[in-house]
Each structure stands twice: as C-alpha cells, then as structure tokens.
Design a protein around this motif. Structure first.
Motif, PDB file in Angstrom:
ATOM      1  N   GLY A 310       0.775  -1.227   0.000  1.00  0.00           N
ATOM      2  CA  GLY A 310       0.000   0.000   0.000  1.00  0.00           C
ATOM      3  C   GLY A 310       0.807   1.278   0.000  1.00  0.00           C
ATOM      4  O   GLY A 310       1.969   1.323   0.415  1.00  0.00           O
ATOM      5  N   LEU A 311       0.144   2.325  -0.465  1.00  0.00           N
ATOM      6  CA  LEU A 311       0.772   3.617  -0.670  1.00  0.00           C
ATOM      7  C   LEU A 311      -0.234   4.723  -0.371  1.00  0.00           C
ATOM      8  O   LEU A 311      -1.402   4.641  -0.761  1.00  0.00           O
ATOM      9  N   ILE A 312       0.208   5.741   0.353  1.00  0.00           N
ATOM     10  CA  ILE A 312      -0.557   6.978   0.528  1.00  0.00           C
ATOM     11  C   ILE A 312       0.244   8.092  -0.130  1.00  0.00           C
ATOM     12  O   ILE A 312       1.458   8.190   0.068  1.00  0.00           O
ATOM     13  N   VAL A 313      -0.422   8.917  -0.925  1.00  0.00           N
ATOM     14  CA  VAL A 313       0.219  10.092  -1.525  1.00  0.00           C
ATOM     15  C   VAL A 313      -0.389  11.338  -0.901  1.00  0.00           C
ATOM     16  O   VAL A 313      -1.611  11.510  -0.876  1.00  0.00           O
ATOM     17  N   LEU A 314       0.471  12.194  -0.376  1.00  0.00           N
ATOM     18  CA  LEU A 314       0.082  13.486   0.179  1.00  0.00           C
ATOM     19  C   LEU A 314       0.735  14.580  -0.652  1.00  0.00           C
ATOM     20  O   LEU A 314       1.840  14.398  -1.174  1.00  0.00           O
ATOM     21  N   ALA A 315       0.072  15.717  -0.764  1.00  0.00           N
ATOM     22  CA  ALA A 315       0.654  16.826  -1.510  1.00  0.00           C
ATOM     23  C   ALA A 315       0.476  18.114  -0.728  1.00  0.00           C
ATOM     24  O   ALA A 315      -0.472  18.269   0.048  1.00  0.00           O
ATOM     25  N   GLY A 316       1.390  19.032  -0.948  1.00  0.00           N
ATOM     26  CA  GLY A 316       1.327  20.322  -0.289  1.00  0.00           C
ATOM     27  C   GLY A 316       2.680  21.005  -0.335  1.00  0.00           C
ATOM     28  O   GLY A 316       3.582  20.610  -1.081  1.00  0.00           O
ATOM     29  N   GLU A 317       2.830  22.019   0.492  1.00  0.00           N
ATOM     30  CA  GLU A 317       4.057  22.811   0.531  1.00  0.00           C
ATOM     31  C   GLU A 317       5.033  22.181   1.511  1.00  0.00           C
ATOM     32  O   GLU A 317       4.747  22.052   2.697  1.00  0.00           O
ATOM     33  N   THR A 318       6.208  21.777   1.013  1.00  0.00           N
ATOM     34  CA  THR A 318       7.218  21.138   1.857  1.00  0.00           C
ATOM     35  C   THR A 318       8.297  22.121   2.325  1.00  0.00           C
ATOM     36  O   THR A 318       9.097  21.797   3.196  1.00  0.00           O
ATOM     37  N   ALA A 319       8.334  23.274   1.718  1.00  0.00           N
ATOM     38  CA  ALA A 319       9.230  24.372   2.079  1.00  0.00           C
ATOM     39  C   ALA A 319       8.605  25.628   1.491  1.00  0.00           C
ATOM     40  O   ALA A 319       7.684  25.531   0.675  1.00  0.00           O
ATOM     41  N   PRO A 320       9.054  26.818   1.901  1.00  0.00           N
ATOM     42  CA  PRO A 320       8.446  28.035   1.350  1.00  0.00           C
ATOM     43  C   PRO A 320       8.448  28.030  -0.184  1.00  0.00           C
ATOM     44  O   PRO A 320       9.498  27.935  -0.823  1.00  0.00           O
TER      45      PRO A 320
END
Length: 350
Positions: A310-320
């Motif tokens: 299994g795999l979960i993919v998350l997305a967003g800002e990892t640094a400014p």
C-alpha cells in the motif's frame, strides 16, 4: 523496464462529443517524444519538531521534484502501471508514475476535485480514466492512453448540471453480477450543490465507443457529505459526513483500512473495532512532509512502483514556495490476527 514517456505540448486535445469513441481519442492524437523532468534547485528545509508520536507511524519514503505550483487535488489509478494525477490550483493537470517521474508538462484543465482512476481496455486500447469535477461544476473524465500525446477531457453523460461539488470512484462490480451493465469501467458517486445530503451513484460504462451511465437509487445521509468511498466489493458507496479534504480505502493484501485527511491537515486511519487514529509521518533524509497536506489519495496494492502493501500520496508545501507530492509506505501496518482492517473475520472476508 523502461517507461514510455510522452511530452505534453501546450494546448489541449479536447473532445466535446459525449458519444465520441475512446478508441478514436487514442488514434486521433499524436505520438511519443522524449521528456526529461526538470531538476529543482529549491532547497528543502527541516520540518518543525513534531509532537510526540501517537497512534500509527508511517514513513515518507519518496517524493516528486518541485511541482509547478500549489496543488488542488491528487488521485491514484489502478492498472499494470499505476498513475498519479495532480490537479493544480488555478489551472493545470499533470501525470506522474510511481517513481515520481513526470509523464509530460501540465495541461490547462481547470479541476476542483479528482477521484481514483481506473485502468481499462476499451476495444483493444489500454487507457486510464480519472473522473473529476471542473470549475464549472461539471463531471468529466480525464483520459490517458499509450498513444495519446496529451490527456483528453470528456464530458460525462450524467445529468448533474453545473452543480457537482465532489465525487468518489472505484472498480466496477463483477460483470456477471445481476443487473451489471455491459462495458462497465468504474462505479462513481457524487453530490450536488443544494443537495449535499444526497449521494448520487451508479456505473459508468463504454458501449460501442460511447460512455453510458447506469444510475442506482440515491443514498440519503443525515448530514451534508464531505466525501464518499467505493468498496472493493459490489456494495453501495459509503458516504462520509463532515468536511474532510479527502477519504480513501486502503485495500491491502492483509485487509482494508480507511484513511482520512481532515480539514486541519491531520491524517487519520480507521481500523477494526476502533475509531480513527492519528497517523504520525516519519520523514526521510531528503523527503519532507507537507505542512499541512492539502490533498491525499491511497492505493492498497499497486501492481508497480515497489509498494506491495500500500501507498498513501500526500501533496502540499514542503518548504516556502516548494510544492511536492510525497509517497508514504504503508507496509508497517499489520492487521490483527484473524480479522481484516475493517473488522471482518478472516473466515468470512471475501
């Protein structure tokens, strides 16, 4: 094994006719060209000190390079070579493989919501179909095939007007099931503005090159919908109340798990006979977790990419000003002996 990668050029290969043939989409659009993902020079900064770990702990093991902008939504597909679809804020749609490699440049579709993609073989053409809601509230399919230079956007034959707010998708039930339409490619659930407590759902199919829709009796929820999940079996979709950012089923070889990303950016996982538990994410040496995540999807047992549990993919800002999709390995999850992750005794689990 080498992946074939296609260079996406500026512009769209749009098909407006609802009855257009999926095979014609593949034949009408151009052929392959080489593509190399661009390197990112943006630095990664250390994550802030995390709170004491509680509940489950899962490792973030891989990520894409810096993306072209803030993320609106993400979705994973089934198939021998699963795909990750990313919709960007404003406009933009881009595909990746499970190595985090781009399969082309962003194309300018305006998408507010994506659901899990389904791999299908339509009249001999291998395609992946991602359902989504555009910025006008219409339901579309975003179709990718091995002979397509760019994905195409196809309106669905669903009488949703311009008011779709959200959707979920899953594999079709077995073809031999009673009442199952021919050519079924996925089950789809959605809800509309002004009818947020009603989950409309049915089966999307392709017959003689045209998309078809076979609706089931709507499901009424006690409170406004915040999401829905399509079980792996032929059961009705499961409506989710509240305002989560995303919900997903993690269908692993050892059982099923439900994953939720809350509006506050907290990842939760539900096991057998227990309420949602917070999930703590452990960063890698060069993999940073988005703070907070703004989009999520999960795949229980991808056929490729090295995530057999299994795999979960998350997305967003990892640094400014650095936006990435981050891959979380769910191998550390272990179902209690004798039951699956949703509390079904092993002897009766299908």
């Amino acid at each position: 094994m080498q992946y074939k990668r296609w260079r996406v050029v500026a512009g769209k290969c749009l098909v407006n006719a609802v009855g257009a043939s999926a095979v014609l989409f593949v034949a009408a659009c151009g052929g392959p060209a080489s593509d190399a993902p661009a390197e990112s020079d943006a630095p990664l900064v250390p994550q802030a000190e995390a709170d004491a770990e509680t509940g489950l702990t899962l490792p973030a093991v891989w990520s894409t390079r810096a993306l072209d902008g803030p993320v609106q939504d993400v979705a994973l597909s089934t198939g021998p070579r699963p795909l990750l679809a990313i919709a960007f804020e404003g406009r933009g749609f881009q595909l990746f493989n499970l190595e985090g490699e781009r399969l082309g440049e962003p194309i300018g579709f305006g998408i507010t919501d994506l659901a899990g993609g389904q791999f299908a073989n339509l009249d001999g053409a291998a395609v992946t179909l991602f359902p989504g809601v555009d910025r006008e509230g219409r339901l579309n399919i975003y179709l990718h095939g091995s002979n397509l230079p760019v994905p195409v956007e196809i309106p669905l034959p669903i009488n949703a007007g311009n008011g779709a707010l959200g959707l979920c998708a899953g594999a079709p039930a077995q073809q031999e099931s009673e009442g199952m339409p021919d050519g079924a490619v996925m089950r789809l659930g959605y809800w509309l503005e002004g009818a947020e407590t009603t989950l409309e759902w049915g089966t999307l199919g392709v017959v003689e090159g045209a998309f078809t829709w076979s609706a089931e009796a709507p499901l009424t929820n006690a409170t406004p919908l915040g999401g829905c999940r399509i079980p792996a079996q032929a059961d009705a979709p499961l409506p989710v109340s509240g305002t989560p950012i995303a919900v997903a089923d993690l269908e692993r070889p050892d059982g099923r798990y439900a994953v939720t990303l809350t509006a506050e950016g907290q990842l939760l996982a539900s096991g057998p006979g227990e309420g949602p538990q917070p999930v703590t994410l452990r960063e890698g040496m060069s993999v940073r977790v988005p703070l907070p995540p703004v989009a999520m999807d999960a795949q229980g047992a991808p056929l490729d990419g090295g995530y057999p549990f299994g795999l979960i993919v998350l997305a967003g800002e990892t640094a400014p000003d650095v936006h990435q999709a981050v891959f979380v390995d769910t191998t550390p999850l272990v179902a209690p002996e004798g039951v699956d992750r949703m509390g079904v005794p092993a002897a009766s689990a299908e």
